[in-house]
Design an enzyme around this catalytic site. Structure first.
Site, short mmCIF file in Angstrom:
data_model
loop_
_atom_site.label_atom_id
_atom_site.label_comp_id
_atom_site.label_asym_id
_atom_site.label_seq_id
_atom_site.Cartn_x
_atom_site.Cartn_y
_atom_site.Cartn_z
NE ARG A 226 53.15 43.45 40.71
CZ ARG A 226 51.98 44.44 40.96
NH1 ARG A 226 52.05 45.59 40.10
NH2 ARG A 226 50.88 43.96 41.45
CG ASP B 4 48.05 36.60 40.56
OD1 ASP B 4 48.08 37.04 41.66
OD2 ASP B 4 48.63 36.89 39.79
CG ASN C 191 45.99 38.11 45.64
OD1 ASN C 191 46.34 38.32 44.42
ND2 ASN C 191 46.05 39.07 46.68
CE LYS C 192 52.50 38.65 45.18
NZ LYS C 192 53.70 37.84 44.51
#
Ligand code: MRU
Length: 333
Positions: free
Chosen positions: A49, A231, A241-242
Site C-alpha cells: 500500500r 495519492d 489523500n487518506k
C-alpha cells in the site's frame, strides 16, 4: 540517509515478493507474488500500500505476468493485464502511471526483458526521488519543531525513506532534534501500526494520538508543521489523500499551522482538472464496524480531497512549490 527497516518489496531471481504490511508491526513476513491475481489481491487488500509502492509493485507484477506470453499476442495481453491491475484500487494515480509506462514501452518493444528493465528503473528512480524529497523538505523542520503526520507516507509506502517521512529521516540523520505526533488513522490504523513503528525504529521522538485528538494537540501542545503524503494531486493542485487529511488541513488553517504535502512527480495527474473528479475508493463496511457495531450501516471512503487553498506547499523531488504556478514550473523542469 540511512535507516534500517524491512524492504517494502524485492525483485530477485525474476520474482516479486511483497512485505505483508497487514501483519506489521507484529510480523515481518513476505508474500510471494506468483500470478497476476496474486498481485491484484495484494494491492486490493493493502498487503502492499501507499501510492508509490503500489506503482512499483504493479510494474514488476505486470512485467512478470508477461514472461511466457507469445509475441503475436503480446501487446493485447499486456494492455489487458494492465487494465486488470489498475482495477485493484482506483485512487492512487501511481498505479495507472506505472502500468501505462510499461504498456507504452511494451507496445514499442514487445519483450519481457524490456518490461523488467522498465520496472527496475521505476523502482530505482523511486529511491532517488524520496531522497531528494527528504533533502528539500528538511529545510522546513527547525530544531525543536513539533510535527504532525497522518496515515503512512513512510518508507513502507515507497521503496525506501517515504515521502512525508523523508524530511524527518533526513533531519534525524543530521542530528536535528524534533518530535512527531502521529494520527492513528482509522479505520485501518496505518499511522499507529506503520508510521509510529517506522519512526520509532529510526530513533525519532514519536507520540501516537487518536485522529480526534489533533485539534486539542494543536490547541494545547503547539504544532509547527503538518506533513502528509498523497495519492494524487490534480491539475489545479487539489490533494487526494487518506481519509482524515482534510480534517487536518482545516485545523491547520484555523490554528495557523503550515500544511505541506510531499510526493513524487508521478503523483501529479495533469489530466484530471480538480479533486472532485477523482474516484474515491470506498472500502468494506467491516473495516469500520470491526468488533464494535454489528450490523449498523457504514460509509467508508478511503480518501478525501483537500482543496488547493488549504495547502501551504507541495514538496517534490525538484523542490517545494507554494502555488500552482510554482508547481508547474518545477514539474516542467
Ligand atoms: O490506503 P493506503 O494505506 O494505501 O493509503 C496511503 C496514503 O494515503 C498515503 O498517504 C499515500 O498513498 C502516500 S504514500 C507515500
Amino acid at each position: 540517509m540511512n535507516i534500517s527497516l524491512p524492504e517494502t518489496l524485492t525483485w530477485q531471481n525474476e520474482h516479486l515478493r511483497l512485505l505483508d504490511q497487514r501483519q506489521l508491526p507484529q510480523e515481518t513476513a513476505y508474500l510471494d507474488i506468483n500470478t497476476l491475481d496474486d498481485a491484484w489481491h495484494a494491492i486490493q487488500t493493502l498487503t502492499v500500500r501507499g501510492a508509490p509502492a503500489i506503482g512499483v509493485a504493479a510494474a514488476y507484477a505486470l512485467a512478470e505476468s508477461m514472461r511466457d506470453v507469445a509475441s503475436d499476442n503480446f501487446v493485447t495481453q499486456l494492455k489487458e493485464n494492465a487494465e486488470y491491475l489498475k482495477s485493484a484500487r482506483p485512487t492512487a494515480v501511481n498505479l495507472a502511471w506505472a502500468t501505462n509506462r510499461l504498456v507504452e514501452l511494451g507496445t514499442d518493444q514487445p519483450s519481457y526483458a524490456a518490461l523488467v528493465e522498465e520496472a527496475e528503473q521505476i523502482h530505482a528512480a523511486d529511491l532517488n526521488i524520496c531522497q531528494s524529497i527528504g533533502k528539500h523538505g528538511a529545510t522546513l523542520i527547525q530544531p525543536g519543531a513539533n510535527l504532525l503526520t497522518h496515515c503512512n507516507a513512510g518508507s513502507l509506502a515507497v521503496s525506501r525513506f517515504g515521502t512525508a517521512t523523508a524530511p524527518m529521516y533526513y533531519q534525524r540523520n543530521a542530528g536535528v532534534p524534533f518530535h512527531v505526533y502521529v494520527d492513528e488513522t482509522r479505520p485501518l490504523y496505518q499511522g499507529a501500526r506503520l508510521t509510529a513503528w517506522e519512526l520509532e525504529q529510526a530513533g525519532i521522538d514519536v507520540t501516537l494520538i487518536c485522529d480526534n485528538m489533533a485539534a486539542t494537540v494543536m490547541a494545547t501542545k503547539g504544532v509547527d508543521l503538518v506533513i502528509v503524503g498523497t495519492d494524487r494531486v490534480t491539475a489545479n493542485g487539489d490533494v487526494v489523500n487518506k481519509i482524515g487529511t482534510l480534517n487536518l488541513a482545516v485545523l491547520c488553517q484555523h490554528f495557523g499551522v503550515p500544511f505541506y504535502v510531499a510526493c513524487p512527480s508521478s503523483t501529479f495527474d495533469a489530466h484530471t482538472p480538480s479533486g472532485d473528479q477523482v474516484v474515491i475508493e470506498e472500502r468494506a463496511a467491516d473495516e469500520v464496524r470491526q468488533q464494535h457495531a454489528a450490523q449498523v450501516n457504514v460509509y467508508n471512503p478511503a480518501f478525501d480531497v483537500t482543496p488547493n487553498s488549504l495547502v501551504t506547499g507541495i514538496i517534490t523531488e525538484y523542490g517545494i512549490a507554494h502555488d500552482n504556478v510554482e508547481l508547474r514550473k518545477l514539474l516542467a523542469g
